[in-house]
Design an enzyme around this catalytic site. Structure first.
Site, PDB file in Angstrom:
ATOM      1  N   CYS A  18       0.673  -1.186  -0.046  1.00 22.92           N
ATOM      2  CA  CYS A  18       0.110   0.035   0.028  1.00 22.92           C
ATOM      3  C   CYS A  18       0.796   1.495  -0.054  1.00 22.92           C
ATOM      4  CB  CYS A  18      -0.874   0.043   1.210  1.00 22.92           C
ATOM      5  SG  CYS A  18      -2.191  -1.238   1.004  1.00 22.92           S
ATOM      6  N   ASP A  50      -9.646  22.172   7.787  1.00 26.70           N
ATOM      7  CA  ASP A  50     -10.669  21.627   8.579  1.00 26.70           C
ATOM      8  C   ASP A  50     -10.819  20.269   7.891  1.00 26.70           C
ATOM      9  OD1 ASP A  50     -12.813  21.223  10.299  1.00 26.70           O
ATOM     10  OD2 ASP A  50     -12.385  22.928  10.831  1.00 26.70           O
ATOM     11  N   ASP A  51     -11.963  19.541   8.203  1.00 26.61           N
ATOM     12  CA  ASP A  51     -12.417  18.179   7.544  1.00 26.61           C
ATOM     13  C   ASP A  51     -12.530  18.678   6.066  1.00 26.61           C
ATOM     14  OD1 ASP A  51     -12.458  16.332   9.659  1.00 26.61           O
ATOM     15  OD2 ASP A  51     -13.936  17.659  10.503  1.00 26.61           O
ATOM     16  N   ASP A  68     -11.514  12.450  -0.602  1.00 32.29           N
ATOM     17  CA  ASP A  68     -10.540  11.527   0.164  1.00 32.29           C
ATOM     18  C   ASP A  68     -10.396  10.287  -0.700  1.00 32.29           C
ATOM     19  OD1 ASP A  68      -9.522   9.975   2.374  1.00 32.29           O
ATOM     20  OD2 ASP A  68     -11.059  10.910   3.746  1.00 32.29           O
ATOM     21  N   ASP A  91     -16.482  13.715   6.170  1.00 29.68           N
ATOM     22  CA  ASP A  91     -16.023  15.115   6.113  1.00 29.68           C
ATOM     23  C   ASP A  91     -17.050  16.107   5.961  1.00 29.68           C
ATOM     24  OD1 ASP A  91     -13.492  14.603   7.106  1.00 29.68           O
ATOM     25  OD2 ASP A  91     -12.970  14.103   4.996  1.00 29.68           O
ATOM     26  N   HIS A 140     -13.767   9.742 -12.943  1.00 31.52           N
ATOM     27  CA  HIS A 140     -12.717   9.661 -13.871  1.00 31.52           C
ATOM     28  C   HIS A 140     -11.791   8.339 -13.346  1.00 31.52           C
ATOM     29  CE1 HIS A 140      -9.668  10.791 -16.501  1.00 31.52           C
ATOM     30  NE2 HIS A 140      -8.742  10.548 -15.926  1.00 31.52           N
TER      31      HIS A 140
HETATM   32 CO    CO Z   1     -12.217  14.480   8.475  1.00 33.39          CO
HETATM   33 CO    CO Z   2     -10.655  13.581   4.936  1.00 37.02          CO
HETATM   34 CO    CO Z   3     -12.163  12.226 -17.532  1.00 36.31          CO
END
Ligand code: CO
Ligand code: CO
Ligand code: CO
Length: 349
Positions: A18, A50-51, A68, A91, A140
């Protein structure tokens, strides 16, 4: 049947190695020296992260936006997609906003992975976004050796009722809306140490929307909060304490935990991210010496799609806990915010 188990998505991700996530300390360093242009429409942005970012559209109405991206956290593509979307939308809810649209950004090995995997991921993401009352409107994808699923979310928020990391006040009660231990259980599972039931409980928790928690928090007048994700309970609490200029106290025995999490942590199962979180924020939390290494690992366990961590005005807390319980949401009172102090403190009981 030969009894051989197909390697699920998480096993493949592990084999591929990862990509290391950028930690909280790294991010600060990376942003250093970058000039952020002033823009009075940006109510929350890179200058004070912030979030999610918040952009004023018109009086009383602001956009709230976030993105995210996560590597597989569940073996079934559908679960993975659902969790990735739930995690991303969190978020928006953490800011007191309402998600409206989502876009998927997918990296995927087209030649080696069957199309069903791609479809399953997308179906899971669509299920979560639809359950949230929002719409997945596009995306995408890129051919890439490693599977990653990103979700970008756009929503709206009332700029006068924003929930921010800096909104906590001394005396506010700390409420957490999902159990901890996702990282511990995933790591134990990969090593054959967790049971199927423990894994199912973790997946169910990660798949739960923070929508009800956010709606009830807003109704209770909550102004301080965030969602618990990769930086762990303590990492996120520290962000809140720093942003709000107050202190905090957490009672370990009040923490809601996933079934098996404490025992597995005591056996030493915890992800690499736990140690990174501990290295970064451990010296900034008081009271850890009184806890066992397993319990410390719970406090610094990276969560995917964790609960909201809320600063609740004391007069509102009983009503909020009751309303969350009525909506079948975990509502654990885990501590309180205190007068300014350098470090959050953890008590064993
Ligand atoms: Co957050
Ligand atoms: Co986040
Ligand atoms: Co595209």
């Amino acid at each position: 049947m030969d009894g051989k188990r197909e390697p699920g998505l998480t096993g493949k991700a592990r084999a591929a190695g990862c990509a290391a996530k950028i930690g909280p300390g790294d991010l600060q360093a990376l942003l250093q020296g970058i000039e952020i242009p002033a823009d009075e429409r940006v109510l929350v942005g890179l200058a004070k992260p912030d979030d999610a970012g918040v952009f004023l559209l018109s009086p009383g109405l602001a956009l709230v936006q976030t993105v995210d991206m996560i590597t597989p956290v569940a073996d079934r593509p559908f679960d993975y997609g659902r969790i990735a979307a739930t995690n991303a939308m969190s978020d928006v809810w953490a800011m007191g906003g309402r998600p409206l649209t989502a876009l998927a950004i997918i990296t995927f090995p087209v030649k080696s992975e069957p199309p069903e995997t791609f479809r399953g991921m997308l179906e899971g993401a669509i299920a979560a976004v639809t359950e949230a009352g929002a719409a997945l409107v596009g995306g995408h994808s890129v051919d890439d050796p490693e599977i990653k699923l990103g979700i970008s979310v756009t929503g709206v928020v009332d700029p006068d009722r924003l929930i921010t990391k800096g909104g906590a006040r001394p005396g506010d009660v700390l409420v957490l809306t999902k159990p901890l231990g996702v990282g511990v259980i995933s790591t134990a599972l990969k090593n054959g140490a967790a049971t199927g039931e423990q894994a199912d409980a973790a997946i169910a928790s990660m798949s739960r929307l923070n929508r009800a928690a956010s709606e009830e928090a807003l109704a209770a007048g909550v102004r301080g909060g965030t969602d618990v994700t990769g930086f762990s309970l303590m990492g996120h609490l520290r962000e809140m304490v720093l942003a709000a200029g107050c202190g905090a106290e957490v009672r370990f025995d009040a923490l809601p935990l996933l079934p098996g999490a404490r025992a597995l942590a005591a056996e030493g199962w915890s992800p690499g991210g736990m140690q990174r979180n501990l290295d970064f924020a451990g010296c900034l939390v008081d009271g850890l010496d009184a806890l066992s290494p397993g319990d410390v690992a719970i406090l610094f366990d990276p969560q995917t799609s964790g609960g909201l961590l809320l600063a609740v005005p004391p007069a509102e807390v009983d009503g909020l806990v009751a309303r969350l319980a009525a909506r079948d949401v975990t509502a654990a009172i885990i501590g309180r915010f205190t007068a300014r102090s350098a470090h959050p403190r953890v008590r064993a009981y």
